[in-house]
Enzyme design. Structure first.
Site, PDB file in Angstrom:
ATOM      1  CB  CYS A 127     -83.557  20.082  22.934  1.00 21.72           C
ATOM      2  SG  CYS A 127     -84.207  19.438  21.392  1.00 21.72           S
ATOM      3  NE  ARG A 182     -85.026  27.669  26.148  1.00 22.47           N
ATOM      4  CZ  ARG A 182     -83.837  27.550  25.594  1.00 22.47           C
ATOM      5  NH1 ARG A 182     -83.699  26.906  24.467  1.00 22.47           N
ATOM      6  NH2 ARG A 182     -82.803  28.062  26.173  1.00 22.47           N
ATOM      7  CD1 TRP A 202     -90.081  23.336  20.571  1.00 23.62           C
ATOM      8  CD2 TRP A 202     -88.952  23.247  18.668  1.00 23.62           C
ATOM      9  NE1 TRP A 202     -90.761  24.081  19.656  1.00 23.62           N
ATOM     10  CE2 TRP A 202     -90.090  24.047  18.473  1.00 23.62           C
ATOM     11  CE3 TRP A 202     -88.088  23.031  17.593  1.00 23.62           C
ATOM     12  CZ2 TRP A 202     -90.393  24.637  17.260  1.00 23.62           C
ATOM     13  CZ3 TRP A 202     -88.380  23.617  16.388  1.00 23.62           C
ATOM     14  CH2 TRP A 202     -89.522  24.415  16.229  1.00 23.62           C
ATOM     15  CG  ASN A 253     -79.682  22.012  22.589  1.00 23.04           C
ATOM     16  OD1 ASN A 253     -80.386  22.099  21.590  1.00 23.04           O
ATOM     17  ND2 ASN A 253     -79.312  23.062  23.296  1.00 23.04           N
ATOM     18  N   GLY A 254     -79.287  19.952  19.618  1.00 25.14           N
ATOM     19  CA  GLY A 254     -78.584  20.228  18.359  1.00 25.14           C
ATOM     20  C   GLY A 254     -79.072  19.318  17.242  1.00 25.14           C
ATOM     21  CD  GLU A 293     -93.677  41.088   8.736  1.00 30.18           C
ATOM     22  OE1 GLU A 293     -94.827  40.915   8.274  1.00 30.18           O
ATOM     23  OE2 GLU A 293     -93.367  40.773   9.891  1.00 30.18           O
ATOM     24  CE  LYS A 311     -93.741  41.365  13.346  1.00 29.23           C
ATOM     25  NZ  LYS A 311     -94.170  40.592  12.284  1.00 29.23           N
ATOM     26  CD  GLU A 338     -97.671  41.427  14.651  1.00 32.24           C
ATOM     27  OE1 GLU A 338     -96.674  41.138  14.006  1.00 32.24           O
ATOM     28  OE2 GLU A 338     -98.529  40.585  14.967  1.00 32.24           O
ATOM     29  CG  HIS A 377    -101.460  54.641  -9.474  1.00 33.44           C
ATOM     30  ND1 HIS A 377    -101.803  55.210 -10.673  1.00 33.44           N
ATOM     31  CD2 HIS A 377    -100.289  53.999  -9.684  1.00 33.44           C
ATOM     32  CE1 HIS A 377    -100.899  54.899 -11.593  1.00 33.44           C
ATOM     33  NE2 HIS A 377     -99.969  54.174 -11.009  1.00 33.44           N
ATOM     34  CE  LYS A 431     -95.348  32.859  17.687  1.00 36.32           C
ATOM     35  NZ  LYS A 431     -94.829  33.917  16.808  1.00 36.32           N
TER      36      LYS A 431
END
Ligand code: AGP
Length: 600
Positions: free
Chosen positions: A2, A27, A72, A98-99, A473, A477, A480, A496, A595
């Protein structure tokens, strides 16, 4: 996760807090709030949504002391009531946090028994009531006593009507700094919120409490003044040139947040609060279907290996986009797990609808609190990695794998996993954030490699078993964000088909840590070398032999085989990032991609 801002000085606090919060909003927070301390007219305002999107005119409180927060959500839904500041029973103490307070449930029950009345669902509110309980006229003293009872992470700013003219701040495991201006002081969780007013800051250390007043401040010990070198616009990225790099670098902390309070090392178990209510149903589950898209699906594939090998549960991974167009065989003994960073991916949501129609138990492994998947699944586990801004998912991925490892412990120990095995997994998981940090320290070497390979237009990524999804992955990456063609292939499948592509212009990234399939991977590398292929190996520290075979080697530390993908992914993320930047692309916003993919 946060954002916090506080002001005390000779100017009206509200406009300063408002602009500070706006600076933190990049954020992607979900709610905000203010408390302005004013003898005549104290002002409390809390609202869901973004400040920038808030259409009403704000009133104009005149007080010169105030605290503000962008939330958040982690504990409790996104509602006006759950937004900060929170307050005590008498509405005399106001606090932003925050936490995460890990023992909040225990503290809340105790405080309720003592007669305290709670108004929100948050963990934060226990802090207000604890401070109220210990308050005897001096706010910092009450804060000090309250924090002795708390387990978890916090950066807090507190004001009290009964001890006015001061803000008390404290920190443990969450960032907090004091901004030292001319006859004014600020407090913030992020330099972005103070930089327009002062560049002179004091970063608080864990367990420190500071008191800021209109004309002075004190903390428990002397601290040097530091100067912020960032420009205002850079501050939002904490000095990193891109969100993607910032998020890659945040991984030691984000994985730590995912694991915090969830690993019971002695019991060899995981504590997953979000699954407790459905504990009995989960015990009866005989099969799992993990459903996800893109990168989240790669994390799911790692989960498939873990859950089958260590929890003994037959597991299948589905692409959400295919799921409802085929005839999935689901019965009441199956649970469906949805893995998603955003919790809003349209394909995953459509698959969830299908699962619910069939009356199947559904679980979510989601980052965004209160998102559609989080709300609509029967139960779930949050990733707790904070906002992920770059389109390319990085820190969410490693935490998805860490969460699937926690789930493997959670389910495995209820089935046949032995205590010693559970303890071993838990111990190794706890070490992962430190190991990730070590890999990130080799960034300059990976950047050099990227420079060497940036002009190649094709890459092969190969891996076996747990590192097959890593290979997928790695290819994902670089495709993209660097727009480079890449294939992610099982080492054993090469012969193969894909071996036909290999020549001196088609380098291979071979993920070959020292594990149960290492020898097999070496054979695959030899097959490639015999065709004049170039090989970049991702290998375990101490493996000198690999240098004789591969053209370049990136080392990662040793860990359990099932946890290796968390480590092997880090250099692949960095490699893709640097190649993308060196090719001149905006890696945070790759062309044609979004996103959150909210269309089918
Ligand atoms: C990841 O780098 C991609 N942007 C994409 O594949 C993403 O993982 C996919 O769209 C799923 O998103 P979700 O995790 O928010 O559901």
């Amino acid at each position: 996760m946060c954002g916090i801002v506080g002001y005390i000085g000779k100017k009206p606090a509200f406009p300063i807090l408002l602009s500070g919060l706006k600076r933190l909003e990049y954020r992607g927070y979900d709610s905000f709030g203010f408390f302005i301390s004013d003898k005549e007219k104290p002002f409390l305002f809390k609202k869901i949504g973004k400040i920038s999107g808030f259409k009403q005119n704000f009133p104009n409180p005149s007080g010169e002391i105030g605290i503000a927060h962008t939330r958040w959500a982690t504990t409790g839904q996104v509602t006006d009531v759950n937004a900060h500041p929170h307050f005590d029973c008498k509405k005399e103490i106001f606090l932003v946090h925050n936490g995460i307070i890990e023992n909040y449930q225990f503290l809340k029950e105790k405080l309720i028994k003592e007669g305290h009345k709670f108004s929100s669902e948050t963990d934060t509110e226990v802090l207000c009531h604890l401070i109220e309980k210990y308050f005897e006229g001096n706010l910092e003293e009450a804060v000090r006593k309250a924090l002795r009872e708390v387990k978890g992470a916090y950066g807090i700013a507190v004001v009290s009507k009964k001890d006015p003219e001061k803000i008390v701040v404290a920190k443990f495991s969450s960032p907090l700094l004091l901004g030292i201006g001319q006859e004014e002081f600020l407090v913030a969780s992020d330099p972005a919120a103070v930089i327009a007013h002062t560049r002179q800051v004091i970063n608080l250390d864990d367990n420190e409490i500071a008191v800021i007043k209109p004309d002075n401040f004190f903390i428990l010990k002397e601290k040097p003044l530091e100067t912020i070198e960032w420009k205002v616009e850079e501050a939002e990225k904490k000095g990193y040139p891109h969100f993607m790099l910032k998020e890659i670098m945040e991984q030691p902390e984000s994985i730590e947040n995912t694991l915090k309070g969830r690993l019971l090392t002695n019991e060899g178990m995981a504590k997953l609060g979000g699954l407790e209510l459905i504990h009995d149903k989960l015990r009866k589950i005989k099969r799992l279907n993990i459903i996800a898209c893109g990168t989240a699906r790669h994390a799911a594939l790692v989960g498939e290996y873990m859950l089958e090998e260590y929890a003994g549960i037959p597991t299948k991974v589905d692409s959400a986009s295919e799921f409802r167009y085929r005839k999935p065989i689901l019965d009441k003994d199956t649970a469906a797990i949805f893995v998603s960073q955003s919790g809003e991916t349209a394909d995953s949501l459509a698959a969830l609808k299908e699962v619910k129609q069939k009356g199947i138990l559904s679980l979510g492994i989601v980052n965004v609190v209160g998102s559609s998947i989080a709300r609509e699944t029967d139960a779930g586990v949050y990733l707790r990695v904070g906002p992920e801004i770059a389109v390319a998912s990085t820190k969410a991925t490693t935490s998805q794998i860490a969460t699937l490892a926690l789930l493997t412990l959670f389910l495995g120990r209820q089935k046949e996993m032995a205590l010693v095995m559970g303890q071993r997994i838990a111990r190794e998981l706890a070490k992962i954030p430190e190991l990730v940090k070590k890999i990130l320290e080799t960034d300059s070497q990976i950047k050099e490699l990227s420079q060497k390979y940036k002009t190649f237009n094709n890459f092969m990524y190969i891996g076996r078993k747990y590192d097959y999804p890593t290979a997928r992955e790695g290819a994902h990456k670089i495709k993209e964000i660097a727009y480079v063609h890449a294939e992610g292939c099982r080492g054993g499948e090469l012969k193969h088909c894909e071996l036909a592509l290999i020549d001196e212009d088609f380098p291979t990234v071979a993920i070959c840590p020292s594990n149960s399939v290492y020898e097999k991977m070496i054979s695959n590398i030899e097959e490639i070398k015999a065709r004049n292929g170039i090989v970049i190996a991702v290998a375990t520290e101490g493996n000198e032999e690999i240098k004789n075979l591969a053209d370049d080697v990136i080392y990662i530390p040793k860990t359990l085989e099932m946890l290796t993908p968390i480590l092997s992914l880090i250099p692949l993320q960095l490699f893709a990032y640097h190649v993308g930047v060196l090719r001149g692309y905006n890696v945070d916003k790759p062309r044609n991609l979004a996103k959150s993919v909210t269309v089918e």
